[in-house]
Design a protein around this motif. Sequence first.
Motif, PDB file in Angstrom:
ATOM      1  N   THR A 269      98.377 102.713 119.047  1.00 49.02           N
ATOM      2  CA  THR A 269      97.134 103.680 118.976  1.00 49.02           C
ATOM      3  C   THR A 269      98.216 104.893 118.609  1.00 49.02           C
ATOM      4  OG1 THR A 269      97.285 104.607 120.713  1.00 49.02           O
ATOM      5  CG2 THR A 269      95.485 102.957 120.516  1.00 49.02           C
ATOM      6  N   PHE A 270      99.304 105.325 118.559  1.00 56.85           N
ATOM      7  CA  PHE A 270      99.718 105.886 117.472  1.00 56.85           C
ATOM      8  C   PHE A 270      99.906 105.822 116.233  1.00 56.85           C
ATOM      9  CE2 PHE A 270     101.719 106.807 122.163  1.00 56.85           C
ATOM     10  CZ  PHE A 270     101.314 108.283 121.595  1.00 56.85           C
ATOM     11  N   VAL A 271     100.420 104.602 115.571  1.00 56.80           N
ATOM     12  CA  VAL A 271      99.973 104.685 113.969  1.00 56.80           C
ATOM     13  C   VAL A 271      98.537 105.310 113.783  1.00 56.80           C
ATOM     14  CG1 VAL A 271      99.378 102.682 112.065  1.00 56.80           C
ATOM     15  CG2 VAL A 271     100.821 102.473 114.525  1.00 56.80           C
ATOM     16  N   ASP A 272      97.357 104.814 114.678  1.00 53.66           N
ATOM     17  CA  ASP A 272      96.292 105.487 113.937  1.00 53.66           C
ATOM     18  C   ASP A 272      96.239 107.233 114.555  1.00 53.66           C
ATOM     19  OD1 ASP A 272      95.316 103.125 113.464  1.00 53.66           O
ATOM     20  OD2 ASP A 272      94.122 102.548 115.758  1.00 53.66           O
ATOM     21  N   SER A 273      96.756 107.048 115.066  1.00 51.99           N
ATOM     22  CA  SER A 273      96.597 108.915 115.362  1.00 51.99           C
ATOM     23  C   SER A 273      98.006 109.590 114.807  1.00 51.99           C
ATOM     24  CB  SER A 273      96.866 109.297 116.883  1.00 51.99           C
ATOM     25  OG  SER A 273      97.763 108.649 117.178  1.00 51.99           O
ATOM     26  N   SER A 274      98.388 109.098 113.713  1.00 55.29           N
ATOM     27  CA  SER A 274      99.031 109.542 112.844  1.00 55.29           C
ATOM     28  C   SER A 274      98.512 109.682 111.061  1.00 55.29           C
ATOM     29  CB  SER A 274     100.863 108.779 112.638  1.00 55.29           C
ATOM     30  OG  SER A 274     101.658 108.805 114.273  1.00 55.29           O
ATOM     31  N   TRP A 275      97.373 109.602 111.569  1.00 59.73           N
ATOM     32  CA  TRP A 275      96.914 109.652 110.023  1.00 59.73           C
ATOM     33  C   TRP A 275      95.429 109.359 109.761  1.00 59.73           C
ATOM     34  CZ3 TRP A 275      93.789 106.926 106.856  1.00 59.73           C
ATOM     35  CH2 TRP A 275      93.692 105.238 107.008  1.00 59.73           C
ATOM     36  N   TYR A 276      94.844 109.044 110.950  1.00 56.28           N
ATOM     37  CA  TYR A 276      93.343 109.438 110.698  1.00 56.28           C
ATOM     38  C   TYR A 276      92.352 110.291 110.261  1.00 56.28           C
ATOM     39  CZ  TYR A 276      93.164 112.260 115.070  1.00 56.28           C
ATOM     40  OH  TYR A 276      92.743 113.575 115.305  1.00 56.28           O
ATOM     41  N   PHE A 277      93.661 111.786 110.577  1.00 55.90           N
ATOM     42  CA  PHE A 277      92.679 113.039 109.841  1.00 55.90           C
ATOM     43  C   PHE A 277      92.348 112.509 108.520  1.00 55.90           C
ATOM     44  CE2 PHE A 277      97.062 113.539 112.386  1.00 55.90           C
ATOM     45  CZ  PHE A 277      97.277 113.798 110.761  1.00 55.90           C
TER      46      PHE A 277
ATOM     47  N   ALA B 243     101.986 117.992 121.454  1.00 55.71           N
ATOM     48  CA  ALA B 243     103.853 118.269 120.546  1.00 55.71           C
ATOM     49  C   ALA B 243     104.641 117.559 120.287  1.00 55.71           C
ATOM     50  CB  ALA B 243     103.848 119.415 121.161  1.00 55.71           C
ATOM     51  N   ILE B 244     104.956 116.491 121.607  1.00 54.89           N
ATOM     52  CA  ILE B 244     105.784 115.208 121.722  1.00 54.89           C
ATOM     53  C   ILE B 244     105.343 114.021 121.044  1.00 54.89           C
ATOM     54  CG2 ILE B 244     107.369 116.873 122.752  1.00 54.89           C
ATOM     55  CD1 ILE B 244     105.837 114.870 125.336  1.00 54.89           C
ATOM     56  N   LEU B 245     104.552 113.955 121.375  1.00 51.24           N
ATOM     57  CA  LEU B 245     103.858 112.791 120.426  1.00 51.24           C
ATOM     58  C   LEU B 245     103.187 112.562 119.516  1.00 51.24           C
ATOM     59  CD1 LEU B 245     102.771 110.924 123.969  1.00 51.24           C
ATOM     60  CD2 LEU B 245     104.897 110.107 122.343  1.00 51.24           C
ATOM     61  N   HIS B 246     101.730 112.889 119.487  1.00 49.80           N
ATOM     62  CA  HIS B 246     101.285 112.598 118.163  1.00 49.80           C
ATOM     63  C   HIS B 246     101.730 113.963 116.910  1.00 49.80           C
ATOM     64  CE1 HIS B 246      97.000 112.933 115.470  1.00 49.80           C
ATOM     65  NE2 HIS B 246      97.181 114.645 115.838  1.00 49.80           N
ATOM     66  N   LEU B 247     101.489 115.393 117.134  1.00 51.69           N
ATOM     67  CA  LEU B 247     102.424 115.960 116.546  1.00 51.69           C
ATOM     68  C   LEU B 247     103.755 115.814 115.560  1.00 51.69           C
ATOM     69  CD1 LEU B 247     101.197 119.801 117.538  1.00 51.69           C
ATOM     70  CD2 LEU B 247      99.828 117.676 115.830  1.00 51.69           C
ATOM     71  N   LEU B 248     104.422 114.641 116.274  1.00 50.89           N
ATOM     72  CA  LEU B 248     105.995 114.138 115.725  1.00 50.89           C
ATOM     73  C   LEU B 248     105.702 113.122 114.560  1.00 50.89           C
ATOM     74  CD1 LEU B 248     109.215 115.352 116.606  1.00 50.89           C
ATOM     75  CD2 LEU B 248     108.525 113.205 117.984  1.00 50.89           C
ATOM     76  N   TYR B 249     104.459 112.571 115.203  1.00 57.76           N
ATOM     77  CA  TYR B 249     104.469 110.789 114.255  1.00 57.76           C
ATOM     78  C   TYR B 249     103.310 111.399 112.787  1.00 57.76           C
ATOM     79  CZ  TYR B 249     105.328 108.546 118.804  1.00 57.76           C
ATOM     80  OH  TYR B 249     106.166 108.432 119.783  1.00 57.76           O
ATOM     81  N   SER B 250     102.721 112.215 113.204  1.00 59.59           N
ATOM     82  CA  SER B 250     101.863 112.717 112.430  1.00 59.59           C
ATOM     83  C   SER B 250     102.451 113.778 111.313  1.00 59.59           C
ATOM     84  CB  SER B 250     100.590 113.629 112.399  1.00 59.59           C
ATOM     85  OG  SER B 250     101.287 115.164 113.014  1.00 59.59           O
ATOM     86  N   ARG B 251     103.578 114.048 111.450  1.00 60.63           N
ATOM     87  CA  ARG B 251     104.609 115.072 110.539  1.00 60.63           C
ATOM     88  C   ARG B 251     105.386 113.625 109.478  1.00 60.63           C
ATOM     89  NH1 ARG B 251     108.593 118.324 112.575  1.00 60.63           N
ATOM     90  NH2 ARG B 251     108.356 119.801 111.367  1.00 60.63           N
ATOM     91  N   PHE B 252     105.781 112.693 110.470  1.00 59.17           N
ATOM     92  CA  PHE B 252     106.171 111.780 109.927  1.00 59.17           C
ATOM     93  C   PHE B 252     104.911 110.906 108.931  1.00 59.17           C
ATOM     94  CE2 PHE B 252     107.362 107.190 110.983  1.00 59.17           C
ATOM     95  CZ  PHE B 252     108.414 106.744 110.150  1.00 59.17           C
TER      96      PHE B 252
END
Length: 431
Positions: free
Chosen positions: A98-106, A140-149
């Motif tokens: 699910t972190f894949v989707d939450s990294s760019w869904y916005f 800060a340690i999961l979603h935001l880090l992955y979204s920046r990547f």
Amino acid sequence: MVGIGEGKIIFGKGEIIFRLKDWGISRQRYWGTPIPVLYCEKCGMVPVPDEDLPVVLPPMAKFSGVGQSPLASVPEFVNVKCPKCGGDARRETDTMDTFVDSSWYFYRYCDPHNDKAPFDEAKVAYWFTIDQYIGGITHAILHLLYSRFWCKVMRDMGLVTHSEPIARLFTQGMVQKGGVAMSKSKGNVVGAEEMADKYGADTGRLYTLFAAPPEKDLEWSEESIEGSWRFLNRVYRLVDRHAESVRAVKSAGSTAGAQRIAPNSAKEKQLLRKTHQTLRRVTQDFETRWHFNAAIALIMDLTNETYAMEPLDKGVRPEVQRAVLELLTLMLAPMTPHIAAEMWEMLGHQEGQWTAAWPAFDAELARETEVEIVVQVNGRVRGKLKAAAGTTEEQVIPLAMAEPSVAPHLNGKRVVKQIFVPDKLVNLVVA
């Protein structure tokens, strides 16, 4: 860094180490986004052709809890033909985390109906970067880090032109009970529906915003939520008491350019000044500090002072009453929209409260006529004095020196410097 090894001088070098380590994106789960890959004995790993996308999950799968993804037990999903050679192939049965989707869904929000690409680059360029992100510390340690990547990957692919998805982060506090963050796993969650049934949804919203600044943790207290409930009832009674009499007069309007109401009595002047001073500070708290708890405290103080002037129909004209009650309602609306909408209707408005713009305070009405000035001697507070707003330095200094609590600290000493901050401070430097 220099070291010695095997008779040689070894020179070290600096190295940048990223916190984002190897990232596993696949899971052995049924509910997830299928990975669009096929495996062919002849061609190896083959991507699913664009015309066959999206890969759709089968409606049924057996959940054994053992060994592999439930999708592996669905032959009609797994067994396919290779798009390259036409031979037998096997579909990937892992699904994306699910972190894949939450990294760019916005990004997809900017163009949700696009069936040709993830999004239109021009639409994303219009909306990004995001001005403000609000989230808990766990983001800060999961979603935001992955979204920046993910943003940087898309930048390198030429899908976007920016390097950071978010301009500013605000980390909110957590709601706690018994000193521990609320969690279903801990069994200490207070049900929102339960609170709404007992006190109303607006009360829950008001209490949550009032109990602590947004960046601090909030310790849930049902005794305190009752205080918010009593306050809202108090405001409602105030509006209900005067609604019928003020509906007969025309609203002066509350936005910039609205008709200005000039006070006709000392009581009106005091009430209008307090209302517009409150509106000025609430506006600042909303726009610059996000201190909703401070804004609510100001609105409570305004309500108390309005009650202290009751009966309002003695010395306060209906048009002034209406203006004050309208502004009070609009200030509460962002935090308690349901009761505000009802009070707005009670005051005679046909259109919904949500159609009204945020009110503009009247700087002239909000201006203080008397201020409290702190008096210091060599930087230490020695007294305070009251003076008319705008009193000049030449007028204030003699008053400060004559203040009974200040004069003893000046005896036998010479004032070598005077520091004056208009309407706020006098500092007498003596030797």
